[in-house]
Write a protein that holds these residues in place. Structure first.
Motif, PDB file in Angstrom:
ATOM      1  N   MET A   1      36.923 -15.049  22.116  1.00 27.44           N
ATOM      2  CA  MET A   1      35.668 -15.702  22.791  1.00 27.44           C
ATOM      3  C   MET A   1      35.999 -16.294  24.173  1.00 27.44           C
ATOM      4  SD  MET A   1      33.860 -17.625  19.693  1.00 27.44           S
ATOM      5  CE  MET A   1      35.309 -17.798  18.549  1.00 27.44           C
ATOM      6  N   GLU A   2      37.006 -16.330  24.382  1.00 28.12           N
ATOM      7  CA  GLU A   2      37.592 -17.123  25.596  1.00 28.12           C
ATOM      8  C   GLU A   2      37.998 -15.907  26.900  1.00 28.12           C
ATOM      9  OE1 GLU A   2      39.675 -21.222  24.408  1.00 28.12           O
ATOM     10  OE2 GLU A   2      40.807 -19.535  23.549  1.00 28.12           O
ATOM     11  N   VAL A   3      38.386 -14.976  26.478  1.00 29.36           N
ATOM     12  CA  VAL A   3      39.127 -13.973  27.492  1.00 29.36           C
ATOM     13  C   VAL A   3      37.669 -13.440  28.116  1.00 29.36           C
ATOM     14  CG1 VAL A   3      40.990 -13.265  25.998  1.00 29.36           C
ATOM     15  CG2 VAL A   3      38.910 -11.819  26.036  1.00 29.36           C
ATOM     16  N   SER A   4      37.912 -12.965  29.505  1.00 27.63           N
ATOM     17  CA  SER A   4      36.856 -12.598  30.427  1.00 27.63           C
ATOM     18  C   SER A   4      36.346 -11.354  29.742  1.00 27.63           C
ATOM     19  CB  SER A   4      37.489 -12.416  31.792  1.00 27.63           C
ATOM     20  OG  SER A   4      36.405 -11.479  32.582  1.00 27.63           O
ATOM     21  N   HIS A   5      34.900 -11.050  29.675  1.00 22.91           N
ATOM     22  CA  HIS A   5      34.630  -9.948  29.523  1.00 22.91           C
ATOM     23  C   HIS A   5      34.709  -8.854  30.545  1.00 22.91           C
ATOM     24  CE1 HIS A   5      31.246 -11.303  31.914  1.00 22.91           C
ATOM     25  NE2 HIS A   5      30.729 -10.050  31.975  1.00 22.91           N
ATOM     26  N   ARG A   6      35.379  -9.068  31.629  1.00 22.59           N
ATOM     27  CA  ARG A   6      35.569  -8.158  32.722  1.00 22.59           C
ATOM     28  C   ARG A   6      37.092  -7.953  32.707  1.00 22.59           C
ATOM     29  NH1 ARG A   6      30.785  -6.618  34.430  1.00 22.59           N
ATOM     30  NH2 ARG A   6      29.297  -8.095  34.925  1.00 22.59           N
ATOM     31  N   GLY A   7      37.998  -8.414  31.818  1.00 26.44           N
ATOM     32  CA  GLY A   7      39.326  -8.398  31.864  1.00 26.44           C
ATOM     33  C   GLY A   7      39.572  -6.975  31.212  1.00 26.44           C
ATOM     34  N   LYS A   8      40.808  -6.265  31.409  1.00 25.22           N
ATOM     35  CA  LYS A   8      40.911  -5.085  30.971  1.00 25.22           C
ATOM     36  C   LYS A   8      41.069  -4.935  29.457  1.00 25.22           C
ATOM     37  CE  LYS A   8      45.935  -5.011  31.765  1.00 25.22           C
ATOM     38  NZ  LYS A   8      46.436  -5.894  30.514  1.00 25.22           N
ATOM     39  N   ASP A   9      41.512  -6.240  28.659  1.00 22.26           N
ATOM     40  CA  ASP A   9      41.802  -6.195  27.316  1.00 22.26           C
ATOM     41  C   ASP A   9      40.536  -6.313  26.674  1.00 22.26           C
ATOM     42  OD1 ASP A   9      44.686  -6.486  27.737  1.00 22.26           O
ATOM     43  OD2 ASP A   9      44.625  -8.392  27.641  1.00 22.26           O
ATOM     44  N   PHE A  10      39.412  -6.982  27.236  1.00 20.62           N
ATOM     45  CA  PHE A  10      38.313  -7.118  26.340  1.00 20.62           C
ATOM     46  C   PHE A  10      37.417  -5.759  26.886  1.00 20.62           C
ATOM     47  CE2 PHE A  10      33.830  -7.460  25.645  1.00 20.62           C
ATOM     48  CZ  PHE A  10      33.829  -8.116  24.295  1.00 20.62           C
ATOM     49  N   VAL A  11      37.623  -5.366  27.948  1.00 15.97           N
ATOM     50  CA  VAL A  11      37.061  -3.875  28.165  1.00 15.97           C
ATOM     51  C   VAL A  11      37.222  -2.879  27.464  1.00 15.97           C
ATOM     52  CG1 VAL A  11      36.665  -2.249  29.916  1.00 15.97           C
ATOM     53  CG2 VAL A  11      36.337  -4.536  30.587  1.00 15.97           C
ATOM     54  N   ALA A  12      38.742  -2.922  26.889  1.00 21.55           N
ATOM     55  CA  ALA A  12      39.350  -1.781  26.304  1.00 21.55           C
ATOM     56  C   ALA A  12      38.868  -2.049  24.649  1.00 21.55           C
ATOM     57  CB  ALA A  12      40.733  -1.775  26.268  1.00 21.55           C
ATOM     58  N   ALA A  13      38.644  -3.331  24.390  1.00 21.06           N
ATOM     59  CA  ALA A  13      38.242  -3.594  22.786  1.00 21.06           C
ATOM     60  C   ALA A  13      36.735  -3.161  22.896  1.00 21.06           C
ATOM     61  CB  ALA A  13      38.274  -5.161  22.543  1.00 21.06           C
ATOM     62  N   ALA A  14      35.920  -3.262  23.870  1.00 21.41           N
ATOM     63  CA  ALA A  14      34.443  -3.015  23.780  1.00 21.41           C
ATOM     64  C   ALA A  14      34.376  -1.346  23.782  1.00 21.41           C
ATOM     65  CB  ALA A  14      33.674  -3.529  25.075  1.00 21.41           C
ATOM     66  N   ALA A  15      35.309  -0.758  24.491  1.00 20.58           N
ATOM     67  CA  ALA A  15      35.236   0.789  24.618  1.00 20.58           C
ATOM     68  C   ALA A  15      35.631   1.310  23.284  1.00 20.58           C
ATOM     69  CB  ALA A  15      36.286   1.341  25.760  1.00 20.58           C
ATOM     70  N   GLU A  16      36.659   0.485  22.625  1.00 21.63           N
ATOM     71  CA  GLU A  16      37.139   1.125  21.323  1.00 21.63           C
ATOM     72  C   GLU A  16      36.102   0.845  20.239  1.00 21.63           C
ATOM     73  OE1 GLU A  16      39.599   2.555  20.396  1.00 21.63           O
ATOM     74  OE2 GLU A  16      39.757   2.060  18.206  1.00 21.63           O
ATOM     75  N   THR A  17      35.246  -0.154  20.489  1.00 23.04           N
ATOM     76  CA  THR A  17      33.933  -0.371  19.525  1.00 23.04           C
ATOM     77  C   THR A  17      33.274   0.838  19.689  1.00 23.04           C
ATOM     78  OG1 THR A  17      34.374  -2.683  19.517  1.00 23.04           O
ATOM     79  CG2 THR A  17      32.094  -1.853  19.084  1.00 23.04           C
ATOM     80  N   GLU A  18      32.712   1.063  20.844  1.00 19.09           N
ATOM     81  CA  GLU A  18      31.775   2.042  21.087  1.00 19.09           C
ATOM     82  C   GLU A  18      32.213   3.527  20.586  1.00 19.09           C
ATOM     83  OE1 GLU A  18      30.175   2.737  24.965  1.00 19.09           O
ATOM     84  OE2 GLU A  18      29.571   4.894  24.255  1.00 19.09           O
ATOM     85  N   SER A  19      33.682   3.633  20.946  1.00 19.24           N
ATOM     86  CA  SER A  19      34.267   4.887  20.476  1.00 19.24           C
ATOM     87  C   SER A  19      34.162   5.257  19.042  1.00 19.24           C
ATOM     88  CB  SER A  19      35.712   4.960  21.064  1.00 19.24           C
ATOM     89  OG  SER A  19      36.386   6.092  20.340  1.00 19.24           O
ATOM     90  N   LEU A  20      34.514   3.950  18.270  1.00 12.41           N
ATOM     91  CA  LEU A  20      34.308   4.042  16.720  1.00 12.41           C
ATOM     92  C   LEU A  20      33.064   4.190  16.308  1.00 12.41           C
ATOM     93  CD1 LEU A  20      37.006   1.067  15.698  1.00 12.41           C
ATOM     94  CD2 LEU A  20      37.054   3.407  14.855  1.00 12.41           C
ATOM     95  N   LEU A  21      32.298   3.526  16.800  1.00 11.42           N
ATOM     96  CA  LEU A  21      30.794   3.727  16.350  1.00 11.42           C
ATOM     97  C   LEU A  21      30.357   5.174  16.543  1.00 11.42           C
ATOM     98  CD1 LEU A  21      28.335   2.004  15.315  1.00 11.42           C
ATOM     99  CD2 LEU A  21      27.146   2.186  17.691  1.00 11.42           C
ATOM    100  N   ARG A  22      30.784   5.850  17.653  1.00  7.17           N
ATOM    101  CA  ARG A  22      30.396   7.171  17.727  1.00  7.17           C
ATOM    102  C   ARG A  22      31.052   7.926  16.794  1.00  7.17           C
ATOM    103  NH1 ARG A  22      28.035   7.302  23.480  1.00  7.17           N
ATOM    104  NH2 ARG A  22      27.496   9.521  23.046  1.00  7.17           N
ATOM    105  N   GLU A  23      32.111   7.779  16.509  1.00 11.04           N
ATOM    106  CA  GLU A  23      32.972   8.502  15.636  1.00 11.04           C
ATOM    107  C   GLU A  23      32.457   8.468  14.052  1.00 11.04           C
ATOM    108  OE1 GLU A  23      37.180   7.592  15.445  1.00 11.04           O
ATOM    109  OE2 GLU A  23      37.499   8.725  13.567  1.00 11.04           O
ATOM    110  N   VAL A  24      32.413   6.964  13.798  1.00 15.37           N
ATOM    111  CA  VAL A  24      31.906   6.664  12.204  1.00 15.37           C
ATOM    112  C   VAL A  24      30.419   7.330  12.096  1.00 15.37           C
ATOM    113  CG1 VAL A  24      31.027   4.857  10.846  1.00 15.37           C
ATOM    114  CG2 VAL A  24      33.458   4.973  11.856  1.00 15.37           C
TER     115      VAL A  24
END
Lengths: 349, 349
Positions: A25-48
């Protein structure tokens, strides 16, 4: 309800996400770690979910209720026609909002005559080919009523509120123009709404559509036009990984079907409990039931709660009881409910 | 950033809230426990901020960016006049949305000439008494620019985006018509937006205002027209309790002023670092700074991050560095940054 494994993992890293020393909740949503996590969420949703390439996945705020207004804003001009089915309170809210947004709404079928314990028979209605879209609610959480089929809308885009059934079983996304779902049933915490929209339906928003609900603007910004609900996106990713590990949507479907079948079988075999819903329209997610002595409803709910079986009161508008057995409810939880119901019947019938 | 105590408490009860055996994310938002928790959150907010009786507190979704559109929808008709100050990117977005919603916008002052490192002098602009409202952004997070005063708008309602300053110091709510703030700076996780609105401004929404953003509909439903962001509301309650225990907004204000003063003093005393913002417009929350060798900016950010000092890159649109020192940042964190900056200067100047 959320999977225990997911909650425990979230708790263990709430103060230190991915070794960052910070909460997600504290990391920047524009930081590379969160951007990667959000992309992984979308990728998993698409796959599942098996989302086809020509669909966009959007993560929005405002809930499914927000989409009741945002869908007309994105897909129509004022005065356009839209066709709806009315199978209960969620359908009715979607219809009301579409009218508020100036659409010429035709309700092709309204299940009022059965007090919303039925779905219209397949083939009993015809979608107007000039309608901008056709909307229905595959599962009504209050009545515990669910479609056993995907309606045929000709070539008209189907828009479906999957808030209570998304991730509960395989679905063929390609049959839909827009799928939308609040996250709080099968996808995590409230405050996040998933929209899966076919590309050709993106880019037609009315001029005054708020930017945070404009499908094109949100698609172009990877749903980060403004700060997204970061904790919800993170938790959705964890839940999708849990679904995938458990065997994906086919396994979820088998599991959910078995849970619902066990509960309905018990109710049908009982002379004390009844389920008011038509056999072909019974929800896998929300099982409503009545007891022979409705004056004991409050007692039932209170004693069940004391036994660790919570949230069993029926919606205030329909009374009775309702068991919501979403993905995260294990078969053991349903069996515990059945055991409690049997015991309650022995003590009170 | 969130207070460590709050995060640890949240982690400890993430799987078992108030002895319920469930996460706060799992309980029904209509259940008495959650309704009581939400009411307590509102009550604490009113107490901590000193919200007068004739104001409503709303908990909405869609972020402050959603309110850029929702405010015109709730307060105006198409064609109405509104006055704005433009002090940076957040003001500019609010102005753009107001125009999108059909308002006749006059920008009374635009700080472009200083590259948005200033605020307009008090008394240098006059609000049109026929404007529906006057909007400004008390703190611009990107430029690190903040108003040292509350503008005089005559009798015109003042609308203020307090996303980055709410709870950071005492404010006189009675001077405002509408205060709105995304939660993710000083109030918890993203996905929750707090709106504090004077009663006389409620009830004038345009006919097509989405229900979830209609101030009257949300006020009448205690912000539960649809499922609210339950985890965010819960965490906001915990943060408000933390603020209250720490001495309330007067204590927050003293603490934040001391943190900012320490950092600006160090920068001003340095011959290596500079802050570009006018003295009377320096933000307490977002301290921007440049170094004499801008080619080392990436090195600075990377080395700081390795030392545990994160999120120090300036916004991509302005470059340089930016330290966001919201409520939860302790004085020790600011001192650690100052020590790092001094060491970096020794090594690189």
């Amino acid at each position: 309800m959320l999977p225990t494994d997911v909650l425990e993992a979230a708790a263990s890293e709430l103060t230190d996400w991915q070794g960052s020393g910070m909460s997600v909740m504290e990391v920047s949503h524009r930081g590379k770690d969160f951007v990667a996590a959000a992309a992984e969420t979308e990728s998993l949703l698409r796959e599942v979910m098996g989302v086809p390439q020509d669909y966009r996945v959007l993560f929005l705020q405002g809930g499914a209720s927000g989409q009741f207004d945002a869908i007309p804003m994105n897909l129509t001009a004022v005065g356009d026609k839209a066709n709806f089915l009315n199978t209960g309170q969620w359908s009715a809210k979607a219809i009301k909002a579409a009218r508020t947004q100036g659409l010429d709404v035709t309700v092709l079928a309204d299940e009022a005559a059965s007090n919303y314990t039925t779905t219209p028979a397949q083939g009993s209605f015809t979608v107007d080919p000039t309608a901008a879209y056709f909307h229905y609610t595959p599962n009504e959480t209050i009545g515990g009523v669910e479609f056993g089929y995907v309606p045929d809308a000709g070539g008209v885009p189907i828009v479906a509120d999957l808030s209570s059934t998304i991730l509960s079983r395989p679905i063929d996304v390609s049959k839909y123009g827009v799928i939308y779902a609040g996250a709080q049933k099968n996808m995590g915490p409230s405050g996040l709404c998933v929209v899966v929209v076919r590309n050709d339906l993106v880019g037609h928003a009315r001029p005054r559509t708020p930017a945070v609900w404009d499908y094109k603007a949100m698609a172009e910004s990877d749903s980060m036009l403004n700060t997204p609900p970061t904790f919800g996106l993170y938790l959705l990713g964890r839940i999708l990984a849990w679904v995938k590990d458990a065997g994906g949507l086919p396994a979820m479907g088998e599991r959910n079907h078995a849970k619902a079948a066990a509960l309905y079988s018990f109710i049908d075999a009982s002379e004390y409990y009844t389920n008011p819903v038509a056999l072909d329209s019974r929800s896998w997610m929300n099982v409503t039931f009545l007891q022979a002595k409705p004056e004991l409803d409050k007692t039932f709910v209170a004693q069940a709660s004391a036994a660790g079986l919570t949230n069993l009161a029926g919606h205030r508008s329909v009374g009775g009881m309702r068991a919501s057995i979403y993905n995260a409810m294990p078969a053991e939880g349903v069996q515990a409910l059945i055991d409690f119901m049997a015991d309650f019947e022995r003590r009170n019938a």
